[in-house]
Write an enzyme that holds these catalytic residues in place. Structure first.
Site, PDB file in Angstrom:
ATOM      1  N   TYR A 107      26.381  25.390  -0.731  1.00  0.00           N
ATOM      2  CA  TYR A 107      26.117  23.961  -0.693  1.00  0.00           C
ATOM      3  C   TYR A 107      24.615  23.765  -0.647  1.00  0.00           C
ATOM      4  O   TYR A 107      23.927  24.374   0.190  1.00  0.00           O
ATOM      5  CB  TYR A 107      26.760  23.331   0.563  1.00  0.00           C
ATOM      6  CG  TYR A 107      26.217  21.950   0.853  1.00  0.00           C
ATOM      7  CD1 TYR A 107      26.782  20.828   0.267  1.00  0.00           C
ATOM      8  CD2 TYR A 107      25.106  21.773   1.687  1.00  0.00           C
ATOM      9  CE1 TYR A 107      26.256  19.568   0.495  1.00  0.00           C
ATOM     10  CE2 TYR A 107      24.578  20.517   1.915  1.00  0.00           C
ATOM     11  CZ  TYR A 107      25.156  19.421   1.316  1.00  0.00           C
ATOM     12  OH  TYR A 107      24.632  18.171   1.533  1.00  0.00           O
TER      13      TYR A 107
ATOM     14  N   GLU B 116      23.206  16.140  -4.332  1.00  0.00           N
ATOM     15  CA  GLU B 116      23.940  17.285  -3.766  1.00  0.00           C
ATOM     16  C   GLU B 116      24.601  18.114  -4.845  1.00  0.00           C
ATOM     17  O   GLU B 116      25.115  17.563  -5.820  1.00  0.00           O
ATOM     18  CB  GLU B 116      25.081  16.754  -2.883  1.00  0.00           C
ATOM     19  CG  GLU B 116      24.763  16.654  -1.433  1.00  0.00           C
ATOM     20  CD  GLU B 116      25.992  16.133  -0.667  1.00  0.00           C
ATOM     21  OE1 GLU B 116      25.803  15.706   0.467  1.00  0.00           O
ATOM     22  OE2 GLU B 116      27.129  16.148  -1.200  1.00  0.00           O
TER      23      GLU B 116
END
Ligand code: GDP
Ligand code: MN
Length: 395
Positions: free
Chosen positions: A104, A192
């Site tokens: 991530y 993101e």
């Protein structure tokens, strides 16, 4: 300030523009289009619902299909699938990547201090929210200076001790460096990649994109907000950062400020005419933007006159005057144009308009400007019904 989340395919475009490797993908709005897209990408292929909510994977909105028959089944099912109240109108077909590890990475503003921050976790994938909630220490945060780019070695330092193998450090750091560039460059409030995939060959590739942008920047970004429908002129104005509403009368109102434009519209109605449109330039406009504002007013159906009511506070009357003058010189408009403009660099602005024989209200009121404009389109208006006071004598 509102925030606008982009679709995954739009976010991917931004990432790709900044040099982040994303899996090849094609957007499809029907099963037929999906089949065509899969032909170019090859099977197996990932079918992904394009909705503005997260958690698509868990809601059945992401599916790997092995062949044509499976694609027909799942593309058909996902198109129309409702995810958290949002109906899926399109799917993204994406080349399937082999996954060794899901990471991530994210960029956002830290609400504590307003500074940008990079985030990283080796526990990427669909459970990242759960990870962040139950084991927040698994998500690392690096604070950044307000706008400057960040050097790669600083990110490498930050990633040391994250559990990422040494050979991946520079590759992931490079993606994060590009991510922060994309974040600043697209005026994002969040950018993101989850998951950022590590392939068995040790390649690092983005398979998802979440970008949220500050919608005050839409004009700067050249993005048309999809949730606001409008006439073609309204869309054109929006892409230029102009507030414009098309109406049905014959006098276009071009104001430098929403309040001024609205007061002008009220007076037009008061004097028995109807505004053709409302246009608010906002502050700090260039001569080019003024010209575009005037062109939009002139292009408004039914327009016989344009009333420019501008105050040179933040705006500069010379620049505004030059924009108007350029339109007159280049387009030779047939509609009448009346300008009431005062403030910063007014003499220079007036001069440009006088040279072109445009009626100007220099020191008068908005009411006077409106009365004169109403008479331009309807010369028989001698005395305005409701007028009283010094301007109301039909002079
Ligand atoms: P989200 O659930 O809305 O975040 O959608 P994602 O695009 O992140 O996809 C959800 C999950 O599907 C990912 O975490 C992956 O596990 C899986 N997935 C997505 N794309 C691929 C791919 O190309 N290959 C493989 N093997 N899995 C994928
Ligand atoms: Mn995801």
């Amino acid at each position: 300030m509102k925030f606008m989340r982009l679709f995954e395919y739009e976010g991917r475009e931004i990432f790709a523009k900044y040099g982040i490797k994303v899996t090849p993908a094609v957007l499809a709005r029907s099963v037929e289009e999906a089949l065509k897209a899969a032909e170019t990408l090859g099977y197996p292929v990932v079918v992904k619902a394009q909705v503005l909510t997260g958690g698509r994977g868990k809601a059945g909105g992401v599916r790997i299909v092995a062949n044509r028959a499976e694609l027909i089944e799942h593309a058909g099912r996902i198109l129309g699938l409702v995810i958290q109240g949002e109906k899926t109108e399109s799917v993204l077909l994406s080349e399937k990547t082999e996954i060794a590890q899901e990471l991530y990475v994210g960029a956002t503003f830290d609400p504590q201090n307003g500074l940008p921050a990079l985030m990283f976790s080796t526990s990427g994938g669909m459970d990242i929210e759960e990870v962040a909630r139950t084991t927040p220490e698994k998500v690392l945060t690096m604070h950044l200076p307000p706008t400057q780019p960040v050097r790669g070695f600083r990110i490498v330092d930050f990633l040391r001790g994250s559990g990422l193998p040494a050979d991946l450090l520079p590759k992931v750091a490079q993606v994060m460096q590009k991510l922060i560039e994309a974040f600043h460059g697209s005026d994002a409030t969040t950018a993101e990649i989850n998951p950022l995939v590590v392939t068995p060959q040790g390649e690092v590739v983005a398979v998802d994109a979440k970008v949220v942008i500050d919608d005050s920047s839409l004009a700067r970004q050249g993005i048309v907000p999809r949730f606001e429908a409008g006439t073609p002129l309204e869309t054109r104005a929006r892409t230029k950062g102009l507030n414009y509403v098309q109406l049905e009368g014959n006098i276009a109102v071009l104001g430098s400020g929403a309040g001024l434009a609205m007061a002008t519209m009220d007076l037009i109605s008061h004097y028995g005419a109807k505004p053709a449109c409302f246009l608010d330039t906002g502050g700090g406009i260039s001569s080019e933007k003024m010209a575009e504002a005037l062109r939009i007013c002139l292009a408004t159906p039914g327009v016989e006159a344009v009333l420019v009511n501008a105050f040179g506070g933040i705006n500069n009357c010379e620049w505004m005057g030059r924009g108007i003058a350029n339109v007159i010189d280049e387009d030779k408009p047939t509609a009448k144009i009346l300008v009431k403009m005062r403030g910063h660099s007014q003499d220079e602005g007036w001069k440009l308009l006088e040279d072109r024989n445009i009626p100007i209200v220099k020191f008068g009121t908005t009411e006077e400007a409106v009365q004169k404009t109403v008479r331009l389109v309807n010369p028989n208006t001698r005395n305005c019904g409701a007028c009283s006071g010094p301007q109301g004598k039909g002079a």
